[in-house]
Write a protein that holds these residues in place. Structure first.
Motif, PDB file in Angstrom:
ATOM      1  N   ARG A   1       0.803  -1.220   0.000  1.00  0.00           N
ATOM      2  CA  ARG A   1       0.000   0.000   0.000  1.00  0.00           C
ATOM      3  C   ARG A   1       0.840   1.275   0.000  1.00  0.00           C
ATOM      4  O   ARG A   1       0.388   2.319  -0.466  1.00  0.00           O
ATOM      5  CB  ARG A   1      -0.914   0.011   1.232  1.00  0.00           C
ATOM      6  CG  ARG A   1      -2.023  -1.017   1.204  1.00  0.00           C
ATOM      7  CD  ARG A   1      -2.798  -0.999   2.497  1.00  0.00           C
ATOM      8  NE  ARG A   1      -3.986  -1.851   2.437  1.00  0.00           N
ATOM      9  CZ  ARG A   1      -4.816  -2.037   3.437  1.00  0.00           C
ATOM     10  NH1 ARG A   1      -4.587  -1.447   4.598  1.00  0.00           N
ATOM     11  NH2 ARG A   1      -5.877  -2.816   3.304  1.00  0.00           N
ATOM     12  N   GLU A   2       2.024   1.195   0.539  1.00  0.00           N
ATOM     13  CA  GLU A   2       2.816   2.404   0.791  1.00  0.00           C
ATOM     14  C   GLU A   2       2.944   3.326  -0.418  1.00  0.00           C
ATOM     15  O   GLU A   2       2.716   4.535  -0.304  1.00  0.00           O
ATOM     16  CB  GLU A   2       4.191   2.006   1.324  1.00  0.00           C
ATOM     17  CG  GLU A   2       4.994   3.177   1.844  1.00  0.00           C
ATOM     18  CD  GLU A   2       6.246   2.718   2.571  1.00  0.00           C
ATOM     19  OE1 GLU A   2       7.279   3.370   2.393  1.00  0.00           O
ATOM     20  OE2 GLU A   2       6.180   1.712   3.303  1.00  0.00           O
ATOM     21  N   PRO A   3       3.287   2.834  -1.624  1.00  0.00           N
ATOM     22  CA  PRO A   3       3.443   3.753  -2.759  1.00  0.00           C
ATOM     23  C   PRO A   3       2.133   4.243  -3.365  1.00  0.00           C
ATOM     24  O   PRO A   3       2.139   5.124  -4.228  1.00  0.00           O
ATOM     25  CB  PRO A   3       4.231   2.913  -3.771  1.00  0.00           C
ATOM     26  CG  PRO A   3       3.866   1.507  -3.462  1.00  0.00           C
ATOM     27  CD  PRO A   3       3.658   1.449  -1.982  1.00  0.00           C
ATOM     28  N   GLN A   4       1.016   3.692  -2.910  1.00  0.00           N
ATOM     29  CA  GLN A   4      -0.264   4.041  -3.528  1.00  0.00           C
ATOM     30  C   GLN A   4      -0.905   5.295  -2.942  1.00  0.00           C
ATOM     31  O   GLN A   4      -1.852   5.827  -3.511  1.00  0.00           O
ATOM     32  CB  GLN A   4      -1.233   2.860  -3.383  1.00  0.00           C
ATOM     33  CG  GLN A   4      -0.751   1.601  -4.082  1.00  0.00           C
ATOM     34  CD  GLN A   4      -1.706   0.440  -3.878  1.00  0.00           C
ATOM     35  OE1 GLN A   4      -2.855   0.615  -3.470  1.00  0.00           O
ATOM     36  NE2 GLN A   4      -1.233  -0.761  -4.166  1.00  0.00           N
ATOM     37  N   PHE A   5      -0.396   5.751  -1.783  1.00  0.00           N
ATOM     38  CA  PHE A   5      -0.999   6.886  -1.097  1.00  0.00           C
ATOM     39  C   PHE A   5       0.083   7.794  -0.530  1.00  0.00           C
ATOM     40  O   PHE A   5       1.272   7.471  -0.572  1.00  0.00           O
ATOM     41  CB  PHE A   5      -1.889   6.406   0.059  1.00  0.00           C
ATOM     42  CG  PHE A   5      -2.990   5.463  -0.343  1.00  0.00           C
ATOM     43  CD1 PHE A   5      -4.163   5.938  -0.890  1.00  0.00           C
ATOM     44  CD2 PHE A   5      -2.851   4.086  -0.164  1.00  0.00           C
ATOM     45  CE1 PHE A   5      -5.181   5.067  -1.257  1.00  0.00           C
ATOM     46  CE2 PHE A   5      -3.849   3.212  -0.526  1.00  0.00           C
ATOM     47  CZ  PHE A   5      -5.022   3.696  -1.079  1.00  0.00           C
ATOM     48  N   LYS A   6      -0.374   8.917   0.038  1.00  0.00           N
ATOM     49  CA  LYS A   6       0.476   9.749   0.886  1.00  0.00           C
ATOM     50  C   LYS A   6      -0.089   9.659   2.301  1.00  0.00           C
ATOM     51  O   LYS A   6      -1.299   9.717   2.491  1.00  0.00           O
ATOM     52  CB  LYS A   6       0.537  11.178   0.363  1.00  0.00           C
ATOM     53  CG  LYS A   6       1.284  11.240  -0.972  1.00  0.00           C
ATOM     54  CD  LYS A   6       1.557  12.648  -1.433  1.00  0.00           C
ATOM     55  CE  LYS A   6       2.385  12.614  -2.721  1.00  0.00           C
ATOM     56  NZ  LYS A   6       2.647  13.977  -3.240  1.00  0.00           N
ATOM     57  N   TRP A   7       0.804   9.558   3.274  1.00  0.00           N
ATOM     58  CA  TRP A   7       0.443   9.079   4.601  1.00  0.00           C
ATOM     59  C   TRP A   7       0.627  10.140   5.682  1.00  0.00           C
ATOM     60  O   TRP A   7       1.641  10.832   5.723  1.00  0.00           O
ATOM     61  CB  TRP A   7       1.301   7.860   4.949  1.00  0.00           C
ATOM     62  CG  TRP A   7       1.162   6.738   3.965  1.00  0.00           C
ATOM     63  CD1 TRP A   7       1.639   6.690   2.688  1.00  0.00           C
ATOM     64  CD2 TRP A   7       0.469   5.512   4.182  1.00  0.00           C
ATOM     65  NE1 TRP A   7       1.292   5.497   2.099  1.00  0.00           N
ATOM     66  CE2 TRP A   7       0.586   4.751   2.987  1.00  0.00           C
ATOM     67  CE3 TRP A   7      -0.214   4.967   5.275  1.00  0.00           C
ATOM     68  CZ2 TRP A   7       0.021   3.488   2.850  1.00  0.00           C
ATOM     69  CZ3 TRP A   7      -0.771   3.702   5.138  1.00  0.00           C
ATOM     70  CH2 TRP A   7      -0.658   2.978   3.936  1.00  0.00           C
ATOM     71  N   VAL A   8      -0.363  10.218   6.585  1.00  0.00           N
ATOM     72  CA  VAL A   8      -0.298  11.099   7.754  1.00  0.00           C
ATOM     73  C   VAL A   8      -0.605  10.246   8.982  1.00  0.00           C
ATOM     74  O   VAL A   8      -1.626   9.559   9.049  1.00  0.00           O
ATOM     75  CB  VAL A   8      -1.310  12.258   7.648  1.00  0.00           C
ATOM     76  CG1 VAL A   8      -1.417  13.000   8.978  1.00  0.00           C
ATOM     77  CG2 VAL A   8      -0.913  13.217   6.531  1.00  0.00           C
TER      78      VAL A   8
END
Length: 259
Positions: free
Chosen positions: A89-96
């Protein structure tokens, strides 16, 4: 060239960054759930406080996880929460985040007599229920566990366990904090109804934004969340919903996530 400033203004107004944010969450009590037509829960309260601090307007809907996940992957100005992070999932979104710390375990009904000493012993069970859209299902399947029973919604998993239709489920410890009307989503199972037969791992939950979101937007949200943890407001909300539960720190160990 008086039209130039006007054109720039119009371009900004109709750019993705200027449009209203659409937030999605799922039925995951007590973290997030719908009650009387409104979104409620720990993560919902945290997100609402962040919106207040950021002076930002957004719509918030509780929808099935698969739908929310699909929307946030393909649609500008969207975000979903809480999303558990993994390498896929990591490269599919930007994370907060992180906004959540959960301990994932294999659970049986209390008094079942089931004992599991090592992971290989899990193979002897015919069906182990887990929602097929959860990253736990994806991860265990990729690791070669072929006896998983993928269900559509979490409530199906809890109901199957209560009815004795499956011997084990994979869930996190936070689900069993659900109370009152929200407990229907876990088929009214509480901590005294289940027992851990094999601990799996710890997971961290995040607010995940559409991958095209500007980095400055993500940094702004992250800064506001960090401030909540420093001033104690994060802890007050967390403990109100999950009394005594371990809280996530400023960062997940070994990962910053800040663009």
């Amino acid at each position: 060239m008086k039209t130039a400033p006007l054109l720039l203004l119009l371009a900004w107004l109709f750019s993705p960054a200027s449009q209203a944010l659409q937030l999605y969450t799922e039925e995951y009590p007590p973290i997030s759930f719908s009650q009387h037509g409104q979104a409620e829960g720990l993560a919902v309260d945290l997100v609402r406080e962040l919106l207040k601090r950021l002076d930002q307007q957004a719509s918030l809907q509780v929808v099935p996880w698969a739908r929310a996940y699909r929307i946030a992957q393909t649609t500008a100005n969207t975000a979903i929460f809480p999303t558990m992070r993994n390498s896929e999932r990591e490269p599919q979104f930007k994370w907060v985040g992180p906004i959540l710390l959960a301990n994932d375990n294999f659970y049986a009904l209390k008094g079942s007599g089931i004992k599991v000493g090592k992971r290989e012993e899990l193979a002897r069970f015919k069906d182990i229920a887990v929602p097929r859209d959860w990253f736990t299902y994806q991860e265990l399947t990729a690791a070669g566990m072929h006896n998983l029973l993928g269900v559509t919604e979490p409530v199906q998993m809890f109901r199957l366990l209560r009815m004795g239709r499956v011997p084990l489920i994979v869930a996190d410890n936070l689900s069993f904090y659900a109370r009152d009307e929200a407990a229907v989503q876990v088929d009214y199972l509480g901590p005294d109804d289940v027992e851990v037969v094999y601990p799996y791992r710890s997971s961290y939950g995040y607010i995940t934004f559409w991958s095209g979101t500007e980095d400055w937007v993500v940094r702004r949200w992250q800064t506001a969340l960090d401030q909540m943890k420093v001033d104690g407001s994060f802890s007050r909300i967390y403990q109100r919903w999950l009394p005594g539960a371990e809280e996530p720190g400023l960062r997940e160990p070994g990962w910053s996530g800040i663009p």
